[in-house]
Design a protein around this motif. Structure first.
Motif, PDB file in Angstrom:
ATOM      1  N   GLY A 146       0.779  -1.223   0.000  1.00  0.00           N
ATOM      2  CA  GLY A 146       0.000   0.000   0.000  1.00  0.00           C
ATOM      3  C   GLY A 146       0.815   1.279   0.000  1.00  0.00           C
ATOM      4  N   ILE A 147       2.137   1.184  -0.048  1.00  0.00           N
ATOM      5  CA  ILE A 147       2.989   2.380  -0.046  1.00  0.00           C
ATOM      6  C   ILE A 147       3.440   2.647  -1.474  1.00  0.00           C
ATOM      7  CG2 ILE A 147       5.114   3.412   0.813  1.00  0.00           C
ATOM      8  CD1 ILE A 147       4.793   1.626   3.285  1.00  0.00           C
ATOM      9  N   ASP A 148       3.148   3.840  -1.976  1.00  0.00           N
ATOM     10  CA  ASP A 148       3.516   4.176  -3.342  1.00  0.00           C
ATOM     11  C   ASP A 148       4.515   5.340  -3.400  1.00  0.00           C
ATOM     12  OD1 ASP A 148       1.900   6.245  -2.660  1.00  0.00           O
ATOM     13  OD2 ASP A 148       0.429   5.946  -4.231  1.00  0.00           O
ATOM     14  N   ASP A 149       5.172   5.620  -2.279  1.00  0.00           N
ATOM     15  CA  ASP A 149       6.148   6.701  -2.201  1.00  0.00           C
ATOM     16  C   ASP A 149       7.555   6.100  -2.188  1.00  0.00           C
ATOM     17  OD1 ASP A 149       7.682   8.913  -1.704  1.00  0.00           O
ATOM     18  OD2 ASP A 149       6.749   9.413   0.214  1.00  0.00           O
ATOM     19  N   PHE A 150       8.282   6.273  -3.290  1.00  0.00           N
ATOM     20  CA  PHE A 150       9.606   5.681  -3.438  1.00  0.00           C
ATOM     21  C   PHE A 150      10.560   6.138  -2.332  1.00  0.00           C
ATOM     22  CE2 PHE A 150      13.893   5.924  -5.477  1.00  0.00           C
ATOM     23  CZ  PHE A 150      14.124   4.568  -5.523  1.00  0.00           C
ATOM     24  N   CYS A 151      10.562   7.421  -2.001  1.00  0.00           N
ATOM     25  CA  CYS A 151      11.466   7.928  -0.963  1.00  0.00           C
ATOM     26  C   CYS A 151      11.195   7.262   0.384  1.00  0.00           C
ATOM     27  CB  CYS A 151      11.345   9.439  -0.843  1.00  0.00           C
ATOM     28  SG  CYS A 151      12.016  10.323  -2.255  1.00  0.00           S
ATOM     29  N   LYS A 152       9.936   7.076   0.710  1.00  0.00           N
ATOM     30  CA  LYS A 152       9.573   6.426   1.974  1.00  0.00           C
ATOM     31  C   LYS A 152      10.050   4.980   1.998  1.00  0.00           C
ATOM     32  CE  LYS A 152       5.733   5.593   5.080  1.00  0.00           C
ATOM     33  NZ  LYS A 152       4.337   5.877   5.392  1.00  0.00           N
ATOM     34  N   ILE A 153       9.899   4.282   0.888  1.00  0.00           N
ATOM     35  CA  ILE A 153      10.347   2.890   0.819  1.00  0.00           C
ATOM     36  C   ILE A 153      11.850   2.793   1.032  1.00  0.00           C
ATOM     37  CG2 ILE A 153      10.664   0.946  -0.783  1.00  0.00           C
ATOM     38  CD1 ILE A 153       7.880   1.587  -1.884  1.00  0.00           C
ATOM     39  N   ARG A 154      12.609   3.690   0.419  1.00  0.00           N
ATOM     40  CA  ARG A 154      14.068   3.638   0.519  1.00  0.00           C
ATOM     41  C   ARG A 154      14.581   4.096   1.886  1.00  0.00           C
ATOM     42  NH1 ARG A 154      16.451   0.402  -1.671  1.00  0.00           N
ATOM     43  NH2 ARG A 154      18.333   1.571  -1.976  1.00  0.00           N
ATOM     44  N   THR A 155      13.935   5.066   2.502  1.00  0.00           N
ATOM     45  CA  THR A 155      14.448   5.607   3.761  1.00  0.00           C
ATOM     46  C   THR A 155      13.957   4.863   4.998  1.00  0.00           C
ATOM     47  OG1 THR A 155      12.673   7.260   3.857  1.00  0.00           O
ATOM     48  CG2 THR A 155      14.751   7.929   2.827  1.00  0.00           C
ATOM     49  N   GLU A 156      12.853   4.130   4.875  1.00  0.00           N
ATOM     50  CA  GLU A 156      12.294   3.459   6.046  1.00  0.00           C
ATOM     51  C   GLU A 156      12.516   1.954   6.045  1.00  0.00           C
ATOM     52  OE1 GLU A 156       8.360   4.737   7.066  1.00  0.00           O
ATOM     53  OE2 GLU A 156       8.845   6.848   6.634  1.00  0.00           O
ATOM     54  N   GLY A 157      13.424   1.463   5.203  1.00  0.00           N
ATOM     55  CA  GLY A 157      13.857   0.072   5.261  1.00  0.00           C
ATOM     56  C   GLY A 157      12.877  -0.969   4.756  1.00  0.00           C
ATOM     57  N   PHE A 158      12.079  -0.623   3.772  1.00  0.00           N
ATOM     58  CA  PHE A 158      11.168  -1.594   3.184  1.00  0.00           C
ATOM     59  C   PHE A 158      11.886  -2.432   2.133  1.00  0.00           C
ATOM     60  CE2 PHE A 158       8.157   1.536   4.778  1.00  0.00           C
ATOM     61  CZ  PHE A 158       7.154   0.733   5.290  1.00  0.00           C
ATOM     62  N   TYR A 159      11.380  -3.631   1.879  1.00  0.00           N
ATOM     63  CA  TYR A 159      11.890  -4.493   0.819  1.00  0.00           C
ATOM     64  C   TYR A 159      11.584  -3.828  -0.511  1.00  0.00           C
ATOM     65  CZ  TYR A 159      12.618  -8.625  -2.029  1.00  0.00           C
ATOM     66  OH  TYR A 159      13.067  -9.502  -2.966  1.00  0.00           O
ATOM     67  N   TYR A 160      12.561  -3.829  -1.415  1.00  0.00           N
ATOM     68  CA  TYR A 160      12.393  -3.157  -2.695  1.00  0.00           C
ATOM     69  C   TYR A 160      13.208  -3.872  -3.769  1.00  0.00           C
ATOM     70  CZ  TYR A 160      13.089   0.294  -6.337  1.00  0.00           C
ATOM     71  OH  TYR A 160      13.160   0.914  -7.545  1.00  0.00           O
ATOM     72  N   VAL A 161      12.620  -4.088  -4.931  1.00  0.00           N
ATOM     73  CA  VAL A 161      13.317  -4.651  -6.087  1.00  0.00           C
ATOM     74  C   VAL A 161      13.650  -3.495  -7.024  1.00  0.00           C
ATOM     75  CG1 VAL A 161      13.148  -6.199  -8.058  1.00  0.00           C
ATOM     76  CG2 VAL A 161      12.130  -6.851  -5.872  1.00  0.00           C
ATOM     77  N   ASP A 162      14.924  -3.296  -7.293  1.00  0.00           N
ATOM     78  CA  ASP A 162      15.374  -2.171  -8.116  1.00  0.00           C
ATOM     79  C   ASP A 162      14.923  -2.362  -9.570  1.00  0.00           C
ATOM     80  OD1 ASP A 162      16.622  -0.012  -9.229  1.00  0.00           O
ATOM     81  OD2 ASP A 162      18.651  -0.695  -8.802  1.00  0.00           O
ATOM     82  N   LYS A 163      14.122  -1.410 -10.068  1.00  0.00           N
ATOM     83  CA  LYS A 163      13.601  -1.470 -11.428  1.00  0.00           C
ATOM     84  C   LYS A 163      14.137  -0.340 -12.299  1.00  0.00           C
ATOM     85  CE  LYS A 163       9.284  -3.086  -9.484  1.00  0.00           C
ATOM     86  NZ  LYS A 163       7.928  -2.664  -9.193  1.00  0.00           N
ATOM     87  N   THR A 164      15.213   0.298 -11.865  1.00  0.00           N
ATOM     88  CA  THR A 164      15.700   1.458 -12.605  1.00  0.00           C
ATOM     89  C   THR A 164      16.160   1.105 -14.015  1.00  0.00           C
ATOM     90  OG1 THR A 164      17.825   1.237 -11.467  1.00  0.00           O
ATOM     91  CG2 THR A 164      16.278   2.837 -10.587  1.00  0.00           C
ATOM     92  N   ALA A 165      16.664  -0.102 -14.231  1.00  0.00           N
ATOM     93  CA  ALA A 165      17.070  -0.496 -15.587  1.00  0.00           C
ATOM     94  C   ALA A 165      15.847  -0.573 -16.501  1.00  0.00           C
ATOM     95  CB  ALA A 165      17.802  -1.829 -15.564  1.00  0.00           C
ATOM     96  N   MET A 166      14.725  -1.023 -15.971  1.00  0.00           N
ATOM     97  CA  MET A 166      13.501  -1.081 -16.768  1.00  0.00           C
ATOM     98  C   MET A 166      13.007   0.324 -17.095  1.00  0.00           C
ATOM     99  SD  MET A 166      11.334  -4.054 -14.933  1.00  0.00           S
ATOM    100  CE  MET A 166      12.045  -5.616 -14.552  1.00  0.00           C
ATOM    101  N   ILE A 167      13.150   1.238 -16.151  1.00  0.00           N
ATOM    102  CA  ILE A 167      12.742   2.623 -16.396  1.00  0.00           C
ATOM    103  C   ILE A 167      13.626   3.245 -17.471  1.00  0.00           C
ATOM    104  CG2 ILE A 167      12.596   4.926 -15.368  1.00  0.00           C
ATOM    105  CD1 ILE A 167      11.743   3.499 -12.763  1.00  0.00           C
ATOM    106  N   ARG A 168      14.923   2.952 -17.427  1.00  0.00           N
ATOM    107  CA  ARG A 168      15.835   3.441 -18.462  1.00  0.00           C
ATOM    108  C   ARG A 168      15.405   2.945 -19.838  1.00  0.00           C
ATOM    109  NH1 ARG A 168      20.616   0.482 -17.855  1.00  0.00           N
ATOM    110  NH2 ARG A 168      19.556  -0.906 -19.273  1.00  0.00           N
TER     111      ARG A 168
END
Length: 66
Positions: free
Chosen positions: A13-35
Motif C-alpha cells: 500500500g505504499i507508493d512513495d519511493f522515498c519512503k520505501i528507501r528511507t524506512e527500510g522496506f523491501y524493494y526490487v530495483d527497477k531502474t534499468a527497466m525505467i531506463r
C-alpha cells in the motif's frame, strides 16, 4: 535462520519511493527497466496493469530519478 530484526517490511500500500528507501522496506530495483522505457518513449505511453500492481510506485520512482 534470519533474525527478525534483519527482515525488511513489505511496502504493501505504499507508493512513495522515498519512503520505501528511507524506512527500510523491501524493494526490487527497477531502474534499468525505467531506463529502457525512457529510451523507447513514445508520444503516448499507456501503463495497463491490474490494480495494486505498482503503477503509482513506478511513477514515484520516475519522479525521483528525473
Amino acid at each position: 535462520m534470519i533474525d527478525n530484526d534483519m527482515k525488511k517490511k513489505l511496502p504493501i500500500g505504499i507508493d512513495d519511493f522515498c519512503k520505501i528507501r528511507t524506512e527500510g522496506f523491501y524493494y526490487v530495483d527497477k531502474t534499468a527497466m525505467i531506463r529502457d522505457l525512457l529510451n523507447a518513449w513514445g508520444e503516448v505511453n499507456l501503463f495497463t496493469r491490474p490494480r495494486r500492481f505498482g503503477k503509482s510506485l513506478n511513477m514515484s520512482i520516475m519522479e525521483v530519478l528525473l
